[in-house]
Design a protein around this motif. Sequence first.
Motif, PDB file in Angstrom:
ATOM      1  N   PRO A 198      12.109  -6.245  -2.122  1.00  0.00           N
ATOM      2  CA  PRO A 198      11.956  -5.793  -1.005  1.00  0.00           C
ATOM      3  C   PRO A 198      11.263  -4.358  -0.958  1.00  0.00           C
ATOM      4  N   LEU A 199      11.746  -3.551  -1.759  1.00  0.00           N
ATOM      5  CA  LEU A 199      11.061  -2.157  -1.830  1.00  0.00           C
ATOM      6  C   LEU A 199       9.706  -2.084  -2.230  1.00  0.00           C
ATOM      7  N   TRP A 200       9.276  -2.929  -2.906  1.00  0.00           N
ATOM      8  CA  TRP A 200       7.927  -3.172  -3.336  1.00  0.00           C
ATOM      9  C   TRP A 200       7.043  -3.803  -2.197  1.00  0.00           C
ATOM     10  N   TYR A 201       7.515  -4.818  -1.704  1.00  0.00           N
ATOM     11  CA  TYR A 201       6.897  -5.516  -0.918  1.00  0.00           C
ATOM     12  C   TYR A 201       6.668  -5.031   0.610  1.00  0.00           C
ATOM     13  N   ARG A 202       7.793  -4.271   0.911  1.00  0.00           N
ATOM     14  CA  ARG A 202       7.936  -3.362   2.158  1.00  0.00           C
ATOM     15  C   ARG A 202       6.709  -2.250   2.212  1.00  0.00           C
ATOM     16  N   GLN A 203       6.454  -1.826   1.063  1.00  0.00           N
ATOM     17  CA  GLN A 203       5.450  -0.767   1.099  1.00  0.00           C
ATOM     18  C   GLN A 203       3.914  -1.276   0.718  1.00  0.00           C
ATOM     19  N   GLY A 204       3.706  -2.599   0.763  1.00  0.00           N
ATOM     20  CA  GLY A 204       2.557  -3.056   0.699  1.00  0.00           C
ATOM     21  C   GLY A 204       2.106  -3.909  -0.439  1.00  0.00           C
ATOM     22  N   GLY A 205       3.315  -4.062  -1.472  1.00  0.00           N
ATOM     23  CA  GLY A 205       2.997  -4.857  -2.678  1.00  0.00           C
ATOM     24  C   GLY A 205       1.768  -3.935  -3.713  1.00  0.00           C
ATOM     25  N   THR A 206       1.514  -2.868  -3.700  1.00  0.00           N
ATOM     26  CA  THR A 206       0.648  -2.403  -4.159  1.00  0.00           C
ATOM     27  C   THR A 206       0.307  -2.580  -5.749  1.00  0.00           C
ATOM     28  N   LYS A 207      -0.892  -3.000  -6.050  1.00  0.00           N
ATOM     29  CA  LYS A 207      -1.093  -3.268  -7.434  1.00  0.00           C
ATOM     30  C   LYS A 207      -2.407  -2.240  -7.636  1.00  0.00           C
ATOM     31  N   ILE A 208      -2.412  -1.683  -9.094  1.00  0.00           N
ATOM     32  CA  ILE A 208      -3.214  -0.841  -9.448  1.00  0.00           C
ATOM     33  C   ILE A 208      -3.758  -1.245 -10.808  1.00  0.00           C
ATOM     34  N   ARG A 242       5.060   0.606  -6.940  1.00  0.00           N
ATOM     35  CA  ARG A 242       3.628  -0.113  -7.236  1.00  0.00           C
ATOM     36  C   ARG A 242       3.629  -0.916  -8.683  1.00  0.00           C
ATOM     37  N   LEU A 243       2.817  -1.722  -8.750  1.00  0.00           N
ATOM     38  CA  LEU A 243       2.694  -2.550 -10.206  1.00  0.00           C
ATOM     39  C   LEU A 243       1.412  -2.145 -10.687  1.00  0.00           C
ATOM     40  N   ILE A 244       1.316  -1.537 -11.878  1.00  0.00           N
ATOM     41  CA  ILE A 244       0.112  -1.100 -12.677  1.00  0.00           C
ATOM     42  C   ILE A 244      -0.093  -2.564 -13.847  1.00  0.00           C
ATOM     43  N   LEU A 245      -1.414  -2.768 -13.563  1.00  0.00           N
ATOM     44  CA  LEU A 245      -1.933  -3.760 -14.453  1.00  0.00           C
ATOM     45  C   LEU A 245      -2.665  -3.105 -15.417  1.00  0.00           C
ATOM     46  N   ALA A 246      -2.712  -2.928 -16.649  1.00  0.00           N
ATOM     47  CA  ALA A 246      -3.354  -2.319 -17.460  1.00  0.00           C
ATOM     48  C   ALA A 246      -4.095  -3.484 -18.283  1.00  0.00           C
ATOM     49  N   ALA A 298     -10.190 -10.511 -13.366  1.00  0.00           N
ATOM     50  CA  ALA A 298      -9.504 -11.035 -12.097  1.00  0.00           C
ATOM     51  C   ALA A 298      -8.580 -12.051 -12.327  1.00  0.00           C
ATOM     52  N   ALA A 299      -8.800 -13.043 -13.052  1.00  0.00           N
ATOM     53  CA  ALA A 299      -7.818 -14.002 -13.448  1.00  0.00           C
ATOM     54  C   ALA A 299      -6.690 -13.733 -14.124  1.00  0.00           C
ATOM     55  N   GLN A 300      -7.000 -12.721 -15.304  1.00  0.00           N
ATOM     56  CA  GLN A 300      -5.957 -12.221 -16.210  1.00  0.00           C
ATOM     57  C   GLN A 300      -4.966 -11.305 -15.266  1.00  0.00           C
ATOM     58  N   CYS A 301      -5.343 -10.503 -14.407  1.00  0.00           N
ATOM     59  CA  CYS A 301      -4.809  -9.637 -13.468  1.00  0.00           C
ATOM     60  C   CYS A 301      -3.855 -10.676 -12.484  1.00  0.00           C
ATOM     61  N   GLY A 302      -4.334 -11.731 -11.890  1.00  0.00           N
ATOM     62  CA  GLY A 302      -3.632 -12.403 -11.398  1.00  0.00           C
ATOM     63  C   GLY A 302      -2.320 -13.233 -11.958  1.00  0.00           C
ATOM     64  N   HIS A 303      -2.460 -13.576 -13.156  1.00  0.00           N
ATOM     65  CA  HIS A 303      -1.666 -14.033 -14.046  1.00  0.00           C
ATOM     66  C   HIS A 303      -0.584 -12.753 -14.385  1.00  0.00           C
ATOM     67  N   ALA A 304      -0.876 -11.711 -14.749  1.00  0.00           N
ATOM     68  CA  ALA A 304      -0.077 -10.500 -14.885  1.00  0.00           C
ATOM     69  C   ALA A 304       0.964 -10.358 -13.435  1.00  0.00           C
ATOM     70  N   SER A 305       0.176 -10.359 -12.345  1.00  0.00           N
ATOM     71  CA  SER A 305       0.949 -10.152 -11.206  1.00  0.00           C
ATOM     72  C   SER A 305       1.925 -11.262 -11.003  1.00  0.00           C
ATOM     73  N   VAL A 306       1.633 -12.423 -11.167  1.00  0.00           N
ATOM     74  CA  VAL A 306       2.683 -13.490 -10.800  1.00  0.00           C
ATOM     75  C   VAL A 306       3.857 -13.339 -11.766  1.00  0.00           C
ATOM     76  N   ALA A 307       3.153 -13.403 -13.429  1.00  0.00           N
ATOM     77  CA  ALA A 307       4.561 -12.971 -14.310  1.00  0.00           C
ATOM     78  C   ALA A 307       5.252 -11.949 -13.879  1.00  0.00           C
ATOM     79  N   ALA A 308       4.809 -10.848 -13.360  1.00  0.00           N
ATOM     80  CA  ALA A 308       5.600  -9.487 -13.092  1.00  0.00           C
ATOM     81  C   ALA A 308       6.669  -9.879 -11.722  1.00  0.00           C
TER      82      ALA A 308
END
Length: 176
Positions: free
Chosen positions: A103-113, A63-67, A80-90
């Motif tokens: 591949p591990l993250w993507y195969r499991q859905g690319g989960t972001k919380i 997973r990817l956690i966005l705090a 939403a925009a800041q979380c988008g920036h954080a996701s792209v940066a990660a």
Amino acid sequence: MMGIVTSTSYLAVFSAGTLVGITSTLTLLKFLPRIRKKGYKQWEKGQEEKFEFEPISANDEYRLILAVRNDLKMQKGKIAAQCGHASVAAYAKVLHERPDLLPLWYRQGGTKIAVKIDSEAELFKLVEEAKKLDVLTSVVRDAGQTQVAPGTRTVIAVGPAPKSILDKITGNLKLL
């Protein structure tokens, strides 16, 4: 007489060029679908929008956690925009530093919380905790053109990493 010879030469060159152009275009249009299919046989229509979810166990799901800093009182669109920036940066960071995780993250859905944090100090605490456990982090600093001052740290992305490890860093935080 010279003007007629010259204009016929131009006409011949123009006709030959047009004929070559039309022939090339028709040939390209005929063979282009075959060329495209060779490189993309593994893709089916709509597959690029589909995520394959293959959980190993609930604790090993990547997973990817966005705090998000709650003290800044950002509006929903800004968050939403800041979380988008954080996701792209990660994504960029993991691609550069730990491509084996993608591949591990993507195969499991690319989960972001998305979760809440109350201050910049708490953001720095997450950075330190993640470092101790060898988890990547990406901190977003705002350009300051809308709701917050330039350089304000707004969101931290933690991971991607297994849920069991992320829970040690962010498990006590409430969902946004």
